[in-house]
Design a protein around this motif. Structure first.
Motif, short mmCIF file in Angstrom:
data_model
loop_
_atom_site.label_atom_id
_atom_site.label_comp_id
_atom_site.label_asym_id
_atom_site.label_seq_id
_atom_site.Cartn_x
_atom_site.Cartn_y
_atom_site.Cartn_z
N LEU A 1 -5.38 17.05 14.44
CA LEU A 1 -5.51 18.36 13.81
C LEU A 1 -5.42 18.21 12.30
N THR A 2 -6.34 18.83 11.59
CA THR A 2 -6.36 18.72 10.13
C THR A 2 -5.50 19.79 9.46
N GLN A 3 -5.14 20.83 10.22
CA GLN A 3 -4.31 21.89 9.67
C GLN A 3 -3.13 22.16 10.59
N ASP A 4 -2.02 22.60 9.99
CA ASP A 4 -0.86 22.99 10.78
C ASP A 4 -1.22 24.20 11.64
N TYR A 5 -0.62 24.25 12.83
CA TYR A 5 -0.88 25.33 13.78
C TYR A 5 0.25 26.36 13.67
N ALA A 6 -0.09 27.57 13.19
CA ALA A 6 0.92 28.61 12.98
C ALA A 6 1.34 29.22 14.31
N ILE A 7 2.65 29.37 14.50
CA ILE A 7 3.17 30.05 15.68
C ILE A 7 4.11 31.17 15.24
N GLU A 8 4.14 32.23 16.00
CA GLU A 8 5.05 33.35 15.72
C GLU A 8 6.07 33.44 16.85
N ILE A 9 7.31 33.16 16.52
CA ILE A 9 8.39 33.21 17.50
C ILE A 9 9.00 34.61 17.46
N PHE B 1 18.64 24.07 22.27
CA PHE B 1 19.40 25.05 21.50
C PHE B 1 19.89 24.45 20.19
N ASP B 2 20.06 23.13 20.14
CA ASP B 2 20.42 22.48 18.87
C ASP B 2 19.34 22.71 17.83
N VAL B 3 18.09 22.83 18.27
CA VAL B 3 16.99 23.16 17.36
C VAL B 3 16.96 24.65 17.08
N LEU B 4 17.07 25.46 18.14
CA LEU B 4 16.95 26.91 17.99
C LEU B 4 18.04 27.52 17.11
N LYS B 5 19.24 26.94 17.13
CA LYS B 5 20.32 27.52 16.34
C LYS B 5 20.10 27.34 14.84
N ASN B 6 19.11 26.51 14.47
CA ASN B 6 18.75 26.35 13.06
C ASN B 6 17.44 27.08 12.73
N LEU B 7 16.90 27.82 13.70
CA LEU B 7 15.61 28.48 13.53
C LEU B 7 15.81 29.97 13.26
N ASP B 8 15.27 30.42 12.15
CA ASP B 8 15.33 31.83 11.79
C ASP B 8 13.96 32.46 12.08
N ILE B 9 13.89 33.39 13.03
CA ILE B 9 12.60 33.95 13.44
C ILE B 9 11.95 34.76 12.33
N GLU B 10 12.69 35.10 11.29
CA GLU B 10 12.10 35.86 10.19
C GLU B 10 11.31 34.97 9.24
N ASN B 11 11.44 33.64 9.37
CA ASN B 11 10.69 32.71 8.54
C ASN B 11 9.37 32.35 9.22
N GLU B 12 8.52 31.60 8.50
CA GLU B 12 7.25 31.14 9.04
C GLU B 12 7.46 29.82 9.78
N HIS B 13 6.67 29.61 10.85
CA HIS B 13 6.80 28.39 11.65
C HIS B 13 5.43 27.81 11.97
N TYR B 14 5.38 26.47 11.97
CA TYR B 14 4.13 25.76 12.21
C TYR B 14 4.39 24.54 13.09
#
Length: 360
Positions: A196-204, A170-183
């Protein structure tokens, strides 16, 4: 002055004694409504949380009042009508939380001094799993969770993969805004696998369900060369050999004056060898004049090759004890001199079997 009729939602004003003269001709009766307190709380239904964008809405969606929660209960500034249904609505949850469901708000009669309403939030539940091509947990990768907001990158978390899923704290999640992009970014691949040569996109997503992201790696290609040799270190033909995975025979061949090679990647005509797995080299039949050797267990992994040096099978009445030596070249990303003085070539495992002839 006595108030006969009271506005809806307000307490009746106290009687007011006034003296009317030329200079005092204004009369003011003060009506107050009840205290309506709104608390935004964690799923424990107790801990107040800040950062939620909240509204009181009418049934048709009209907004009565808006505010952002703090670590204290919020006191409504608007007096609500009695007996009318309003809704406490969350426009945006605080970082790390799932948006709460609307809460019904109604001021009942007779009026009370205070009304208290709560809306609770569940926390996001997110995990990242590093797996191989077969979906098995893969330790040894260096990974980071990246958030991108208007082109600006922020590293929210970094870790090394192991045999378990990495659960975002939760220390990580409380700084995570789901409206932004995540990799997910891999800075180092596990040994034996391609980075991996490219970042792996994830949608939270905005959900209470467990969100699990599997990040897979393809294995590097490693070559295994098996040499059957005579005591003078010349290639020895005529041995019936097998390469086995447990009881399953993957390859079977007769040695020749050429090195037999296999790869850790599959092709159309061969079985699949896998980095980090243990295989057995088994001699079914020795060349004429030689003794069958014991099985050799070969494991390619962790920057070393592990093998079991067993006793030789054969005629105990022979005058000389036969010797079979196995030299294993380990896979590395550059050439070097190994601990046993053998020159190591890039991503090559060289298995050398030297058989002594039978003495009678």
């Amino acid at each position: 002055v006595v108030e006969v009729g009271t506005p809806d939602g307000y307490f009746k004003a106290e009687p007011l004694e006034v003296t009317i003269d030329k200079e005092n001709n204004e009369i003011e009766l003060l009506n107050v409504g009840p205290d309506v307190n709104i608390s935004k709380v964690d799923s424990d239904n107790t801990t107040l949380i800040a950062g939620a964008k909240l509204q009181i809405r009418e049934a048709d969606g009209s907004v009565v009042e808006s505010w952002t929660s703090t670590n204290e209960a919020y006191k409504l500034q608007t007096v609500l009508n009695t007996g009318k249904v309003y809704y406490l609505h969350e426009v945006k949850a605080p970082n790390g939380y799932v948006t709460g469901e609307d809460v019904e708000v109604m001021i009942t009669k007779p009026l009370q001094k205070e009304y208290n309403f709560k809306m609770s939030n569940e926390r996001l539940n997110v995990q990242v799993i590093k797996v191989d091509e077969d979906g098995i947990n893969l330790p040894g990768a260096q990974l980071s969770l990246i958030e991108v907001n208007n082109g600006v990158e922020t590293v929210l978390d970094s870790w090394s993969s192991d045999e378990k899923a990495h659960v975002l704290s939760f220390d990580v999640l409380k700084n995570l805004d789901i409206e932004n992009e995540h990799y997910i970014r891999e800075t180092q691949a596990p040994i034996g696998y391609t980075k991996l040569t490219q970042d792996y996109a994830i949608e939270i997503l905005n959900t209470t369900e467990l969100q699990s992201f599997n990040i897979s790696n393809n294995p590097d290609t490693y070559e295994i060369g098996i040499n059957k040799m005579a005591p003078d270190r010349t290639l020895l033909p005529g041995a019936q050999l097998q390469l086995k995975d447990g009881d399953t025979v993957l390859y079977e061949w007769e040695s020749t004056t050429n090195i037999k090679k296999f790869s850790t990647t599959p092709d159309e005509s061969s079985s699949k060898l896998k980095y980090g797995k243990t295989y057995t080299l088994h001699e079914v039949k020795a060349p004429a004049g030689y003794i069958i050797s014991n099985d050799r267990e070969i494991r390619i992994g962790d920057n070393e090759v592990k093998y079991l040096n067993k006793n030789i099978k054969g005629n105990l009445n022979s005058l000389l004890v036969p010797l079979i030596t196995i030299l294993l070249m380990i896979p590395i990303s550059f050439c070097a001199i190994g601990p046993i003085g053998v020159y190591l070539s890039d991503k090559l495992v060289d298995v050398i079997l030297i058989s002594e002839s039978v003495s009678v």
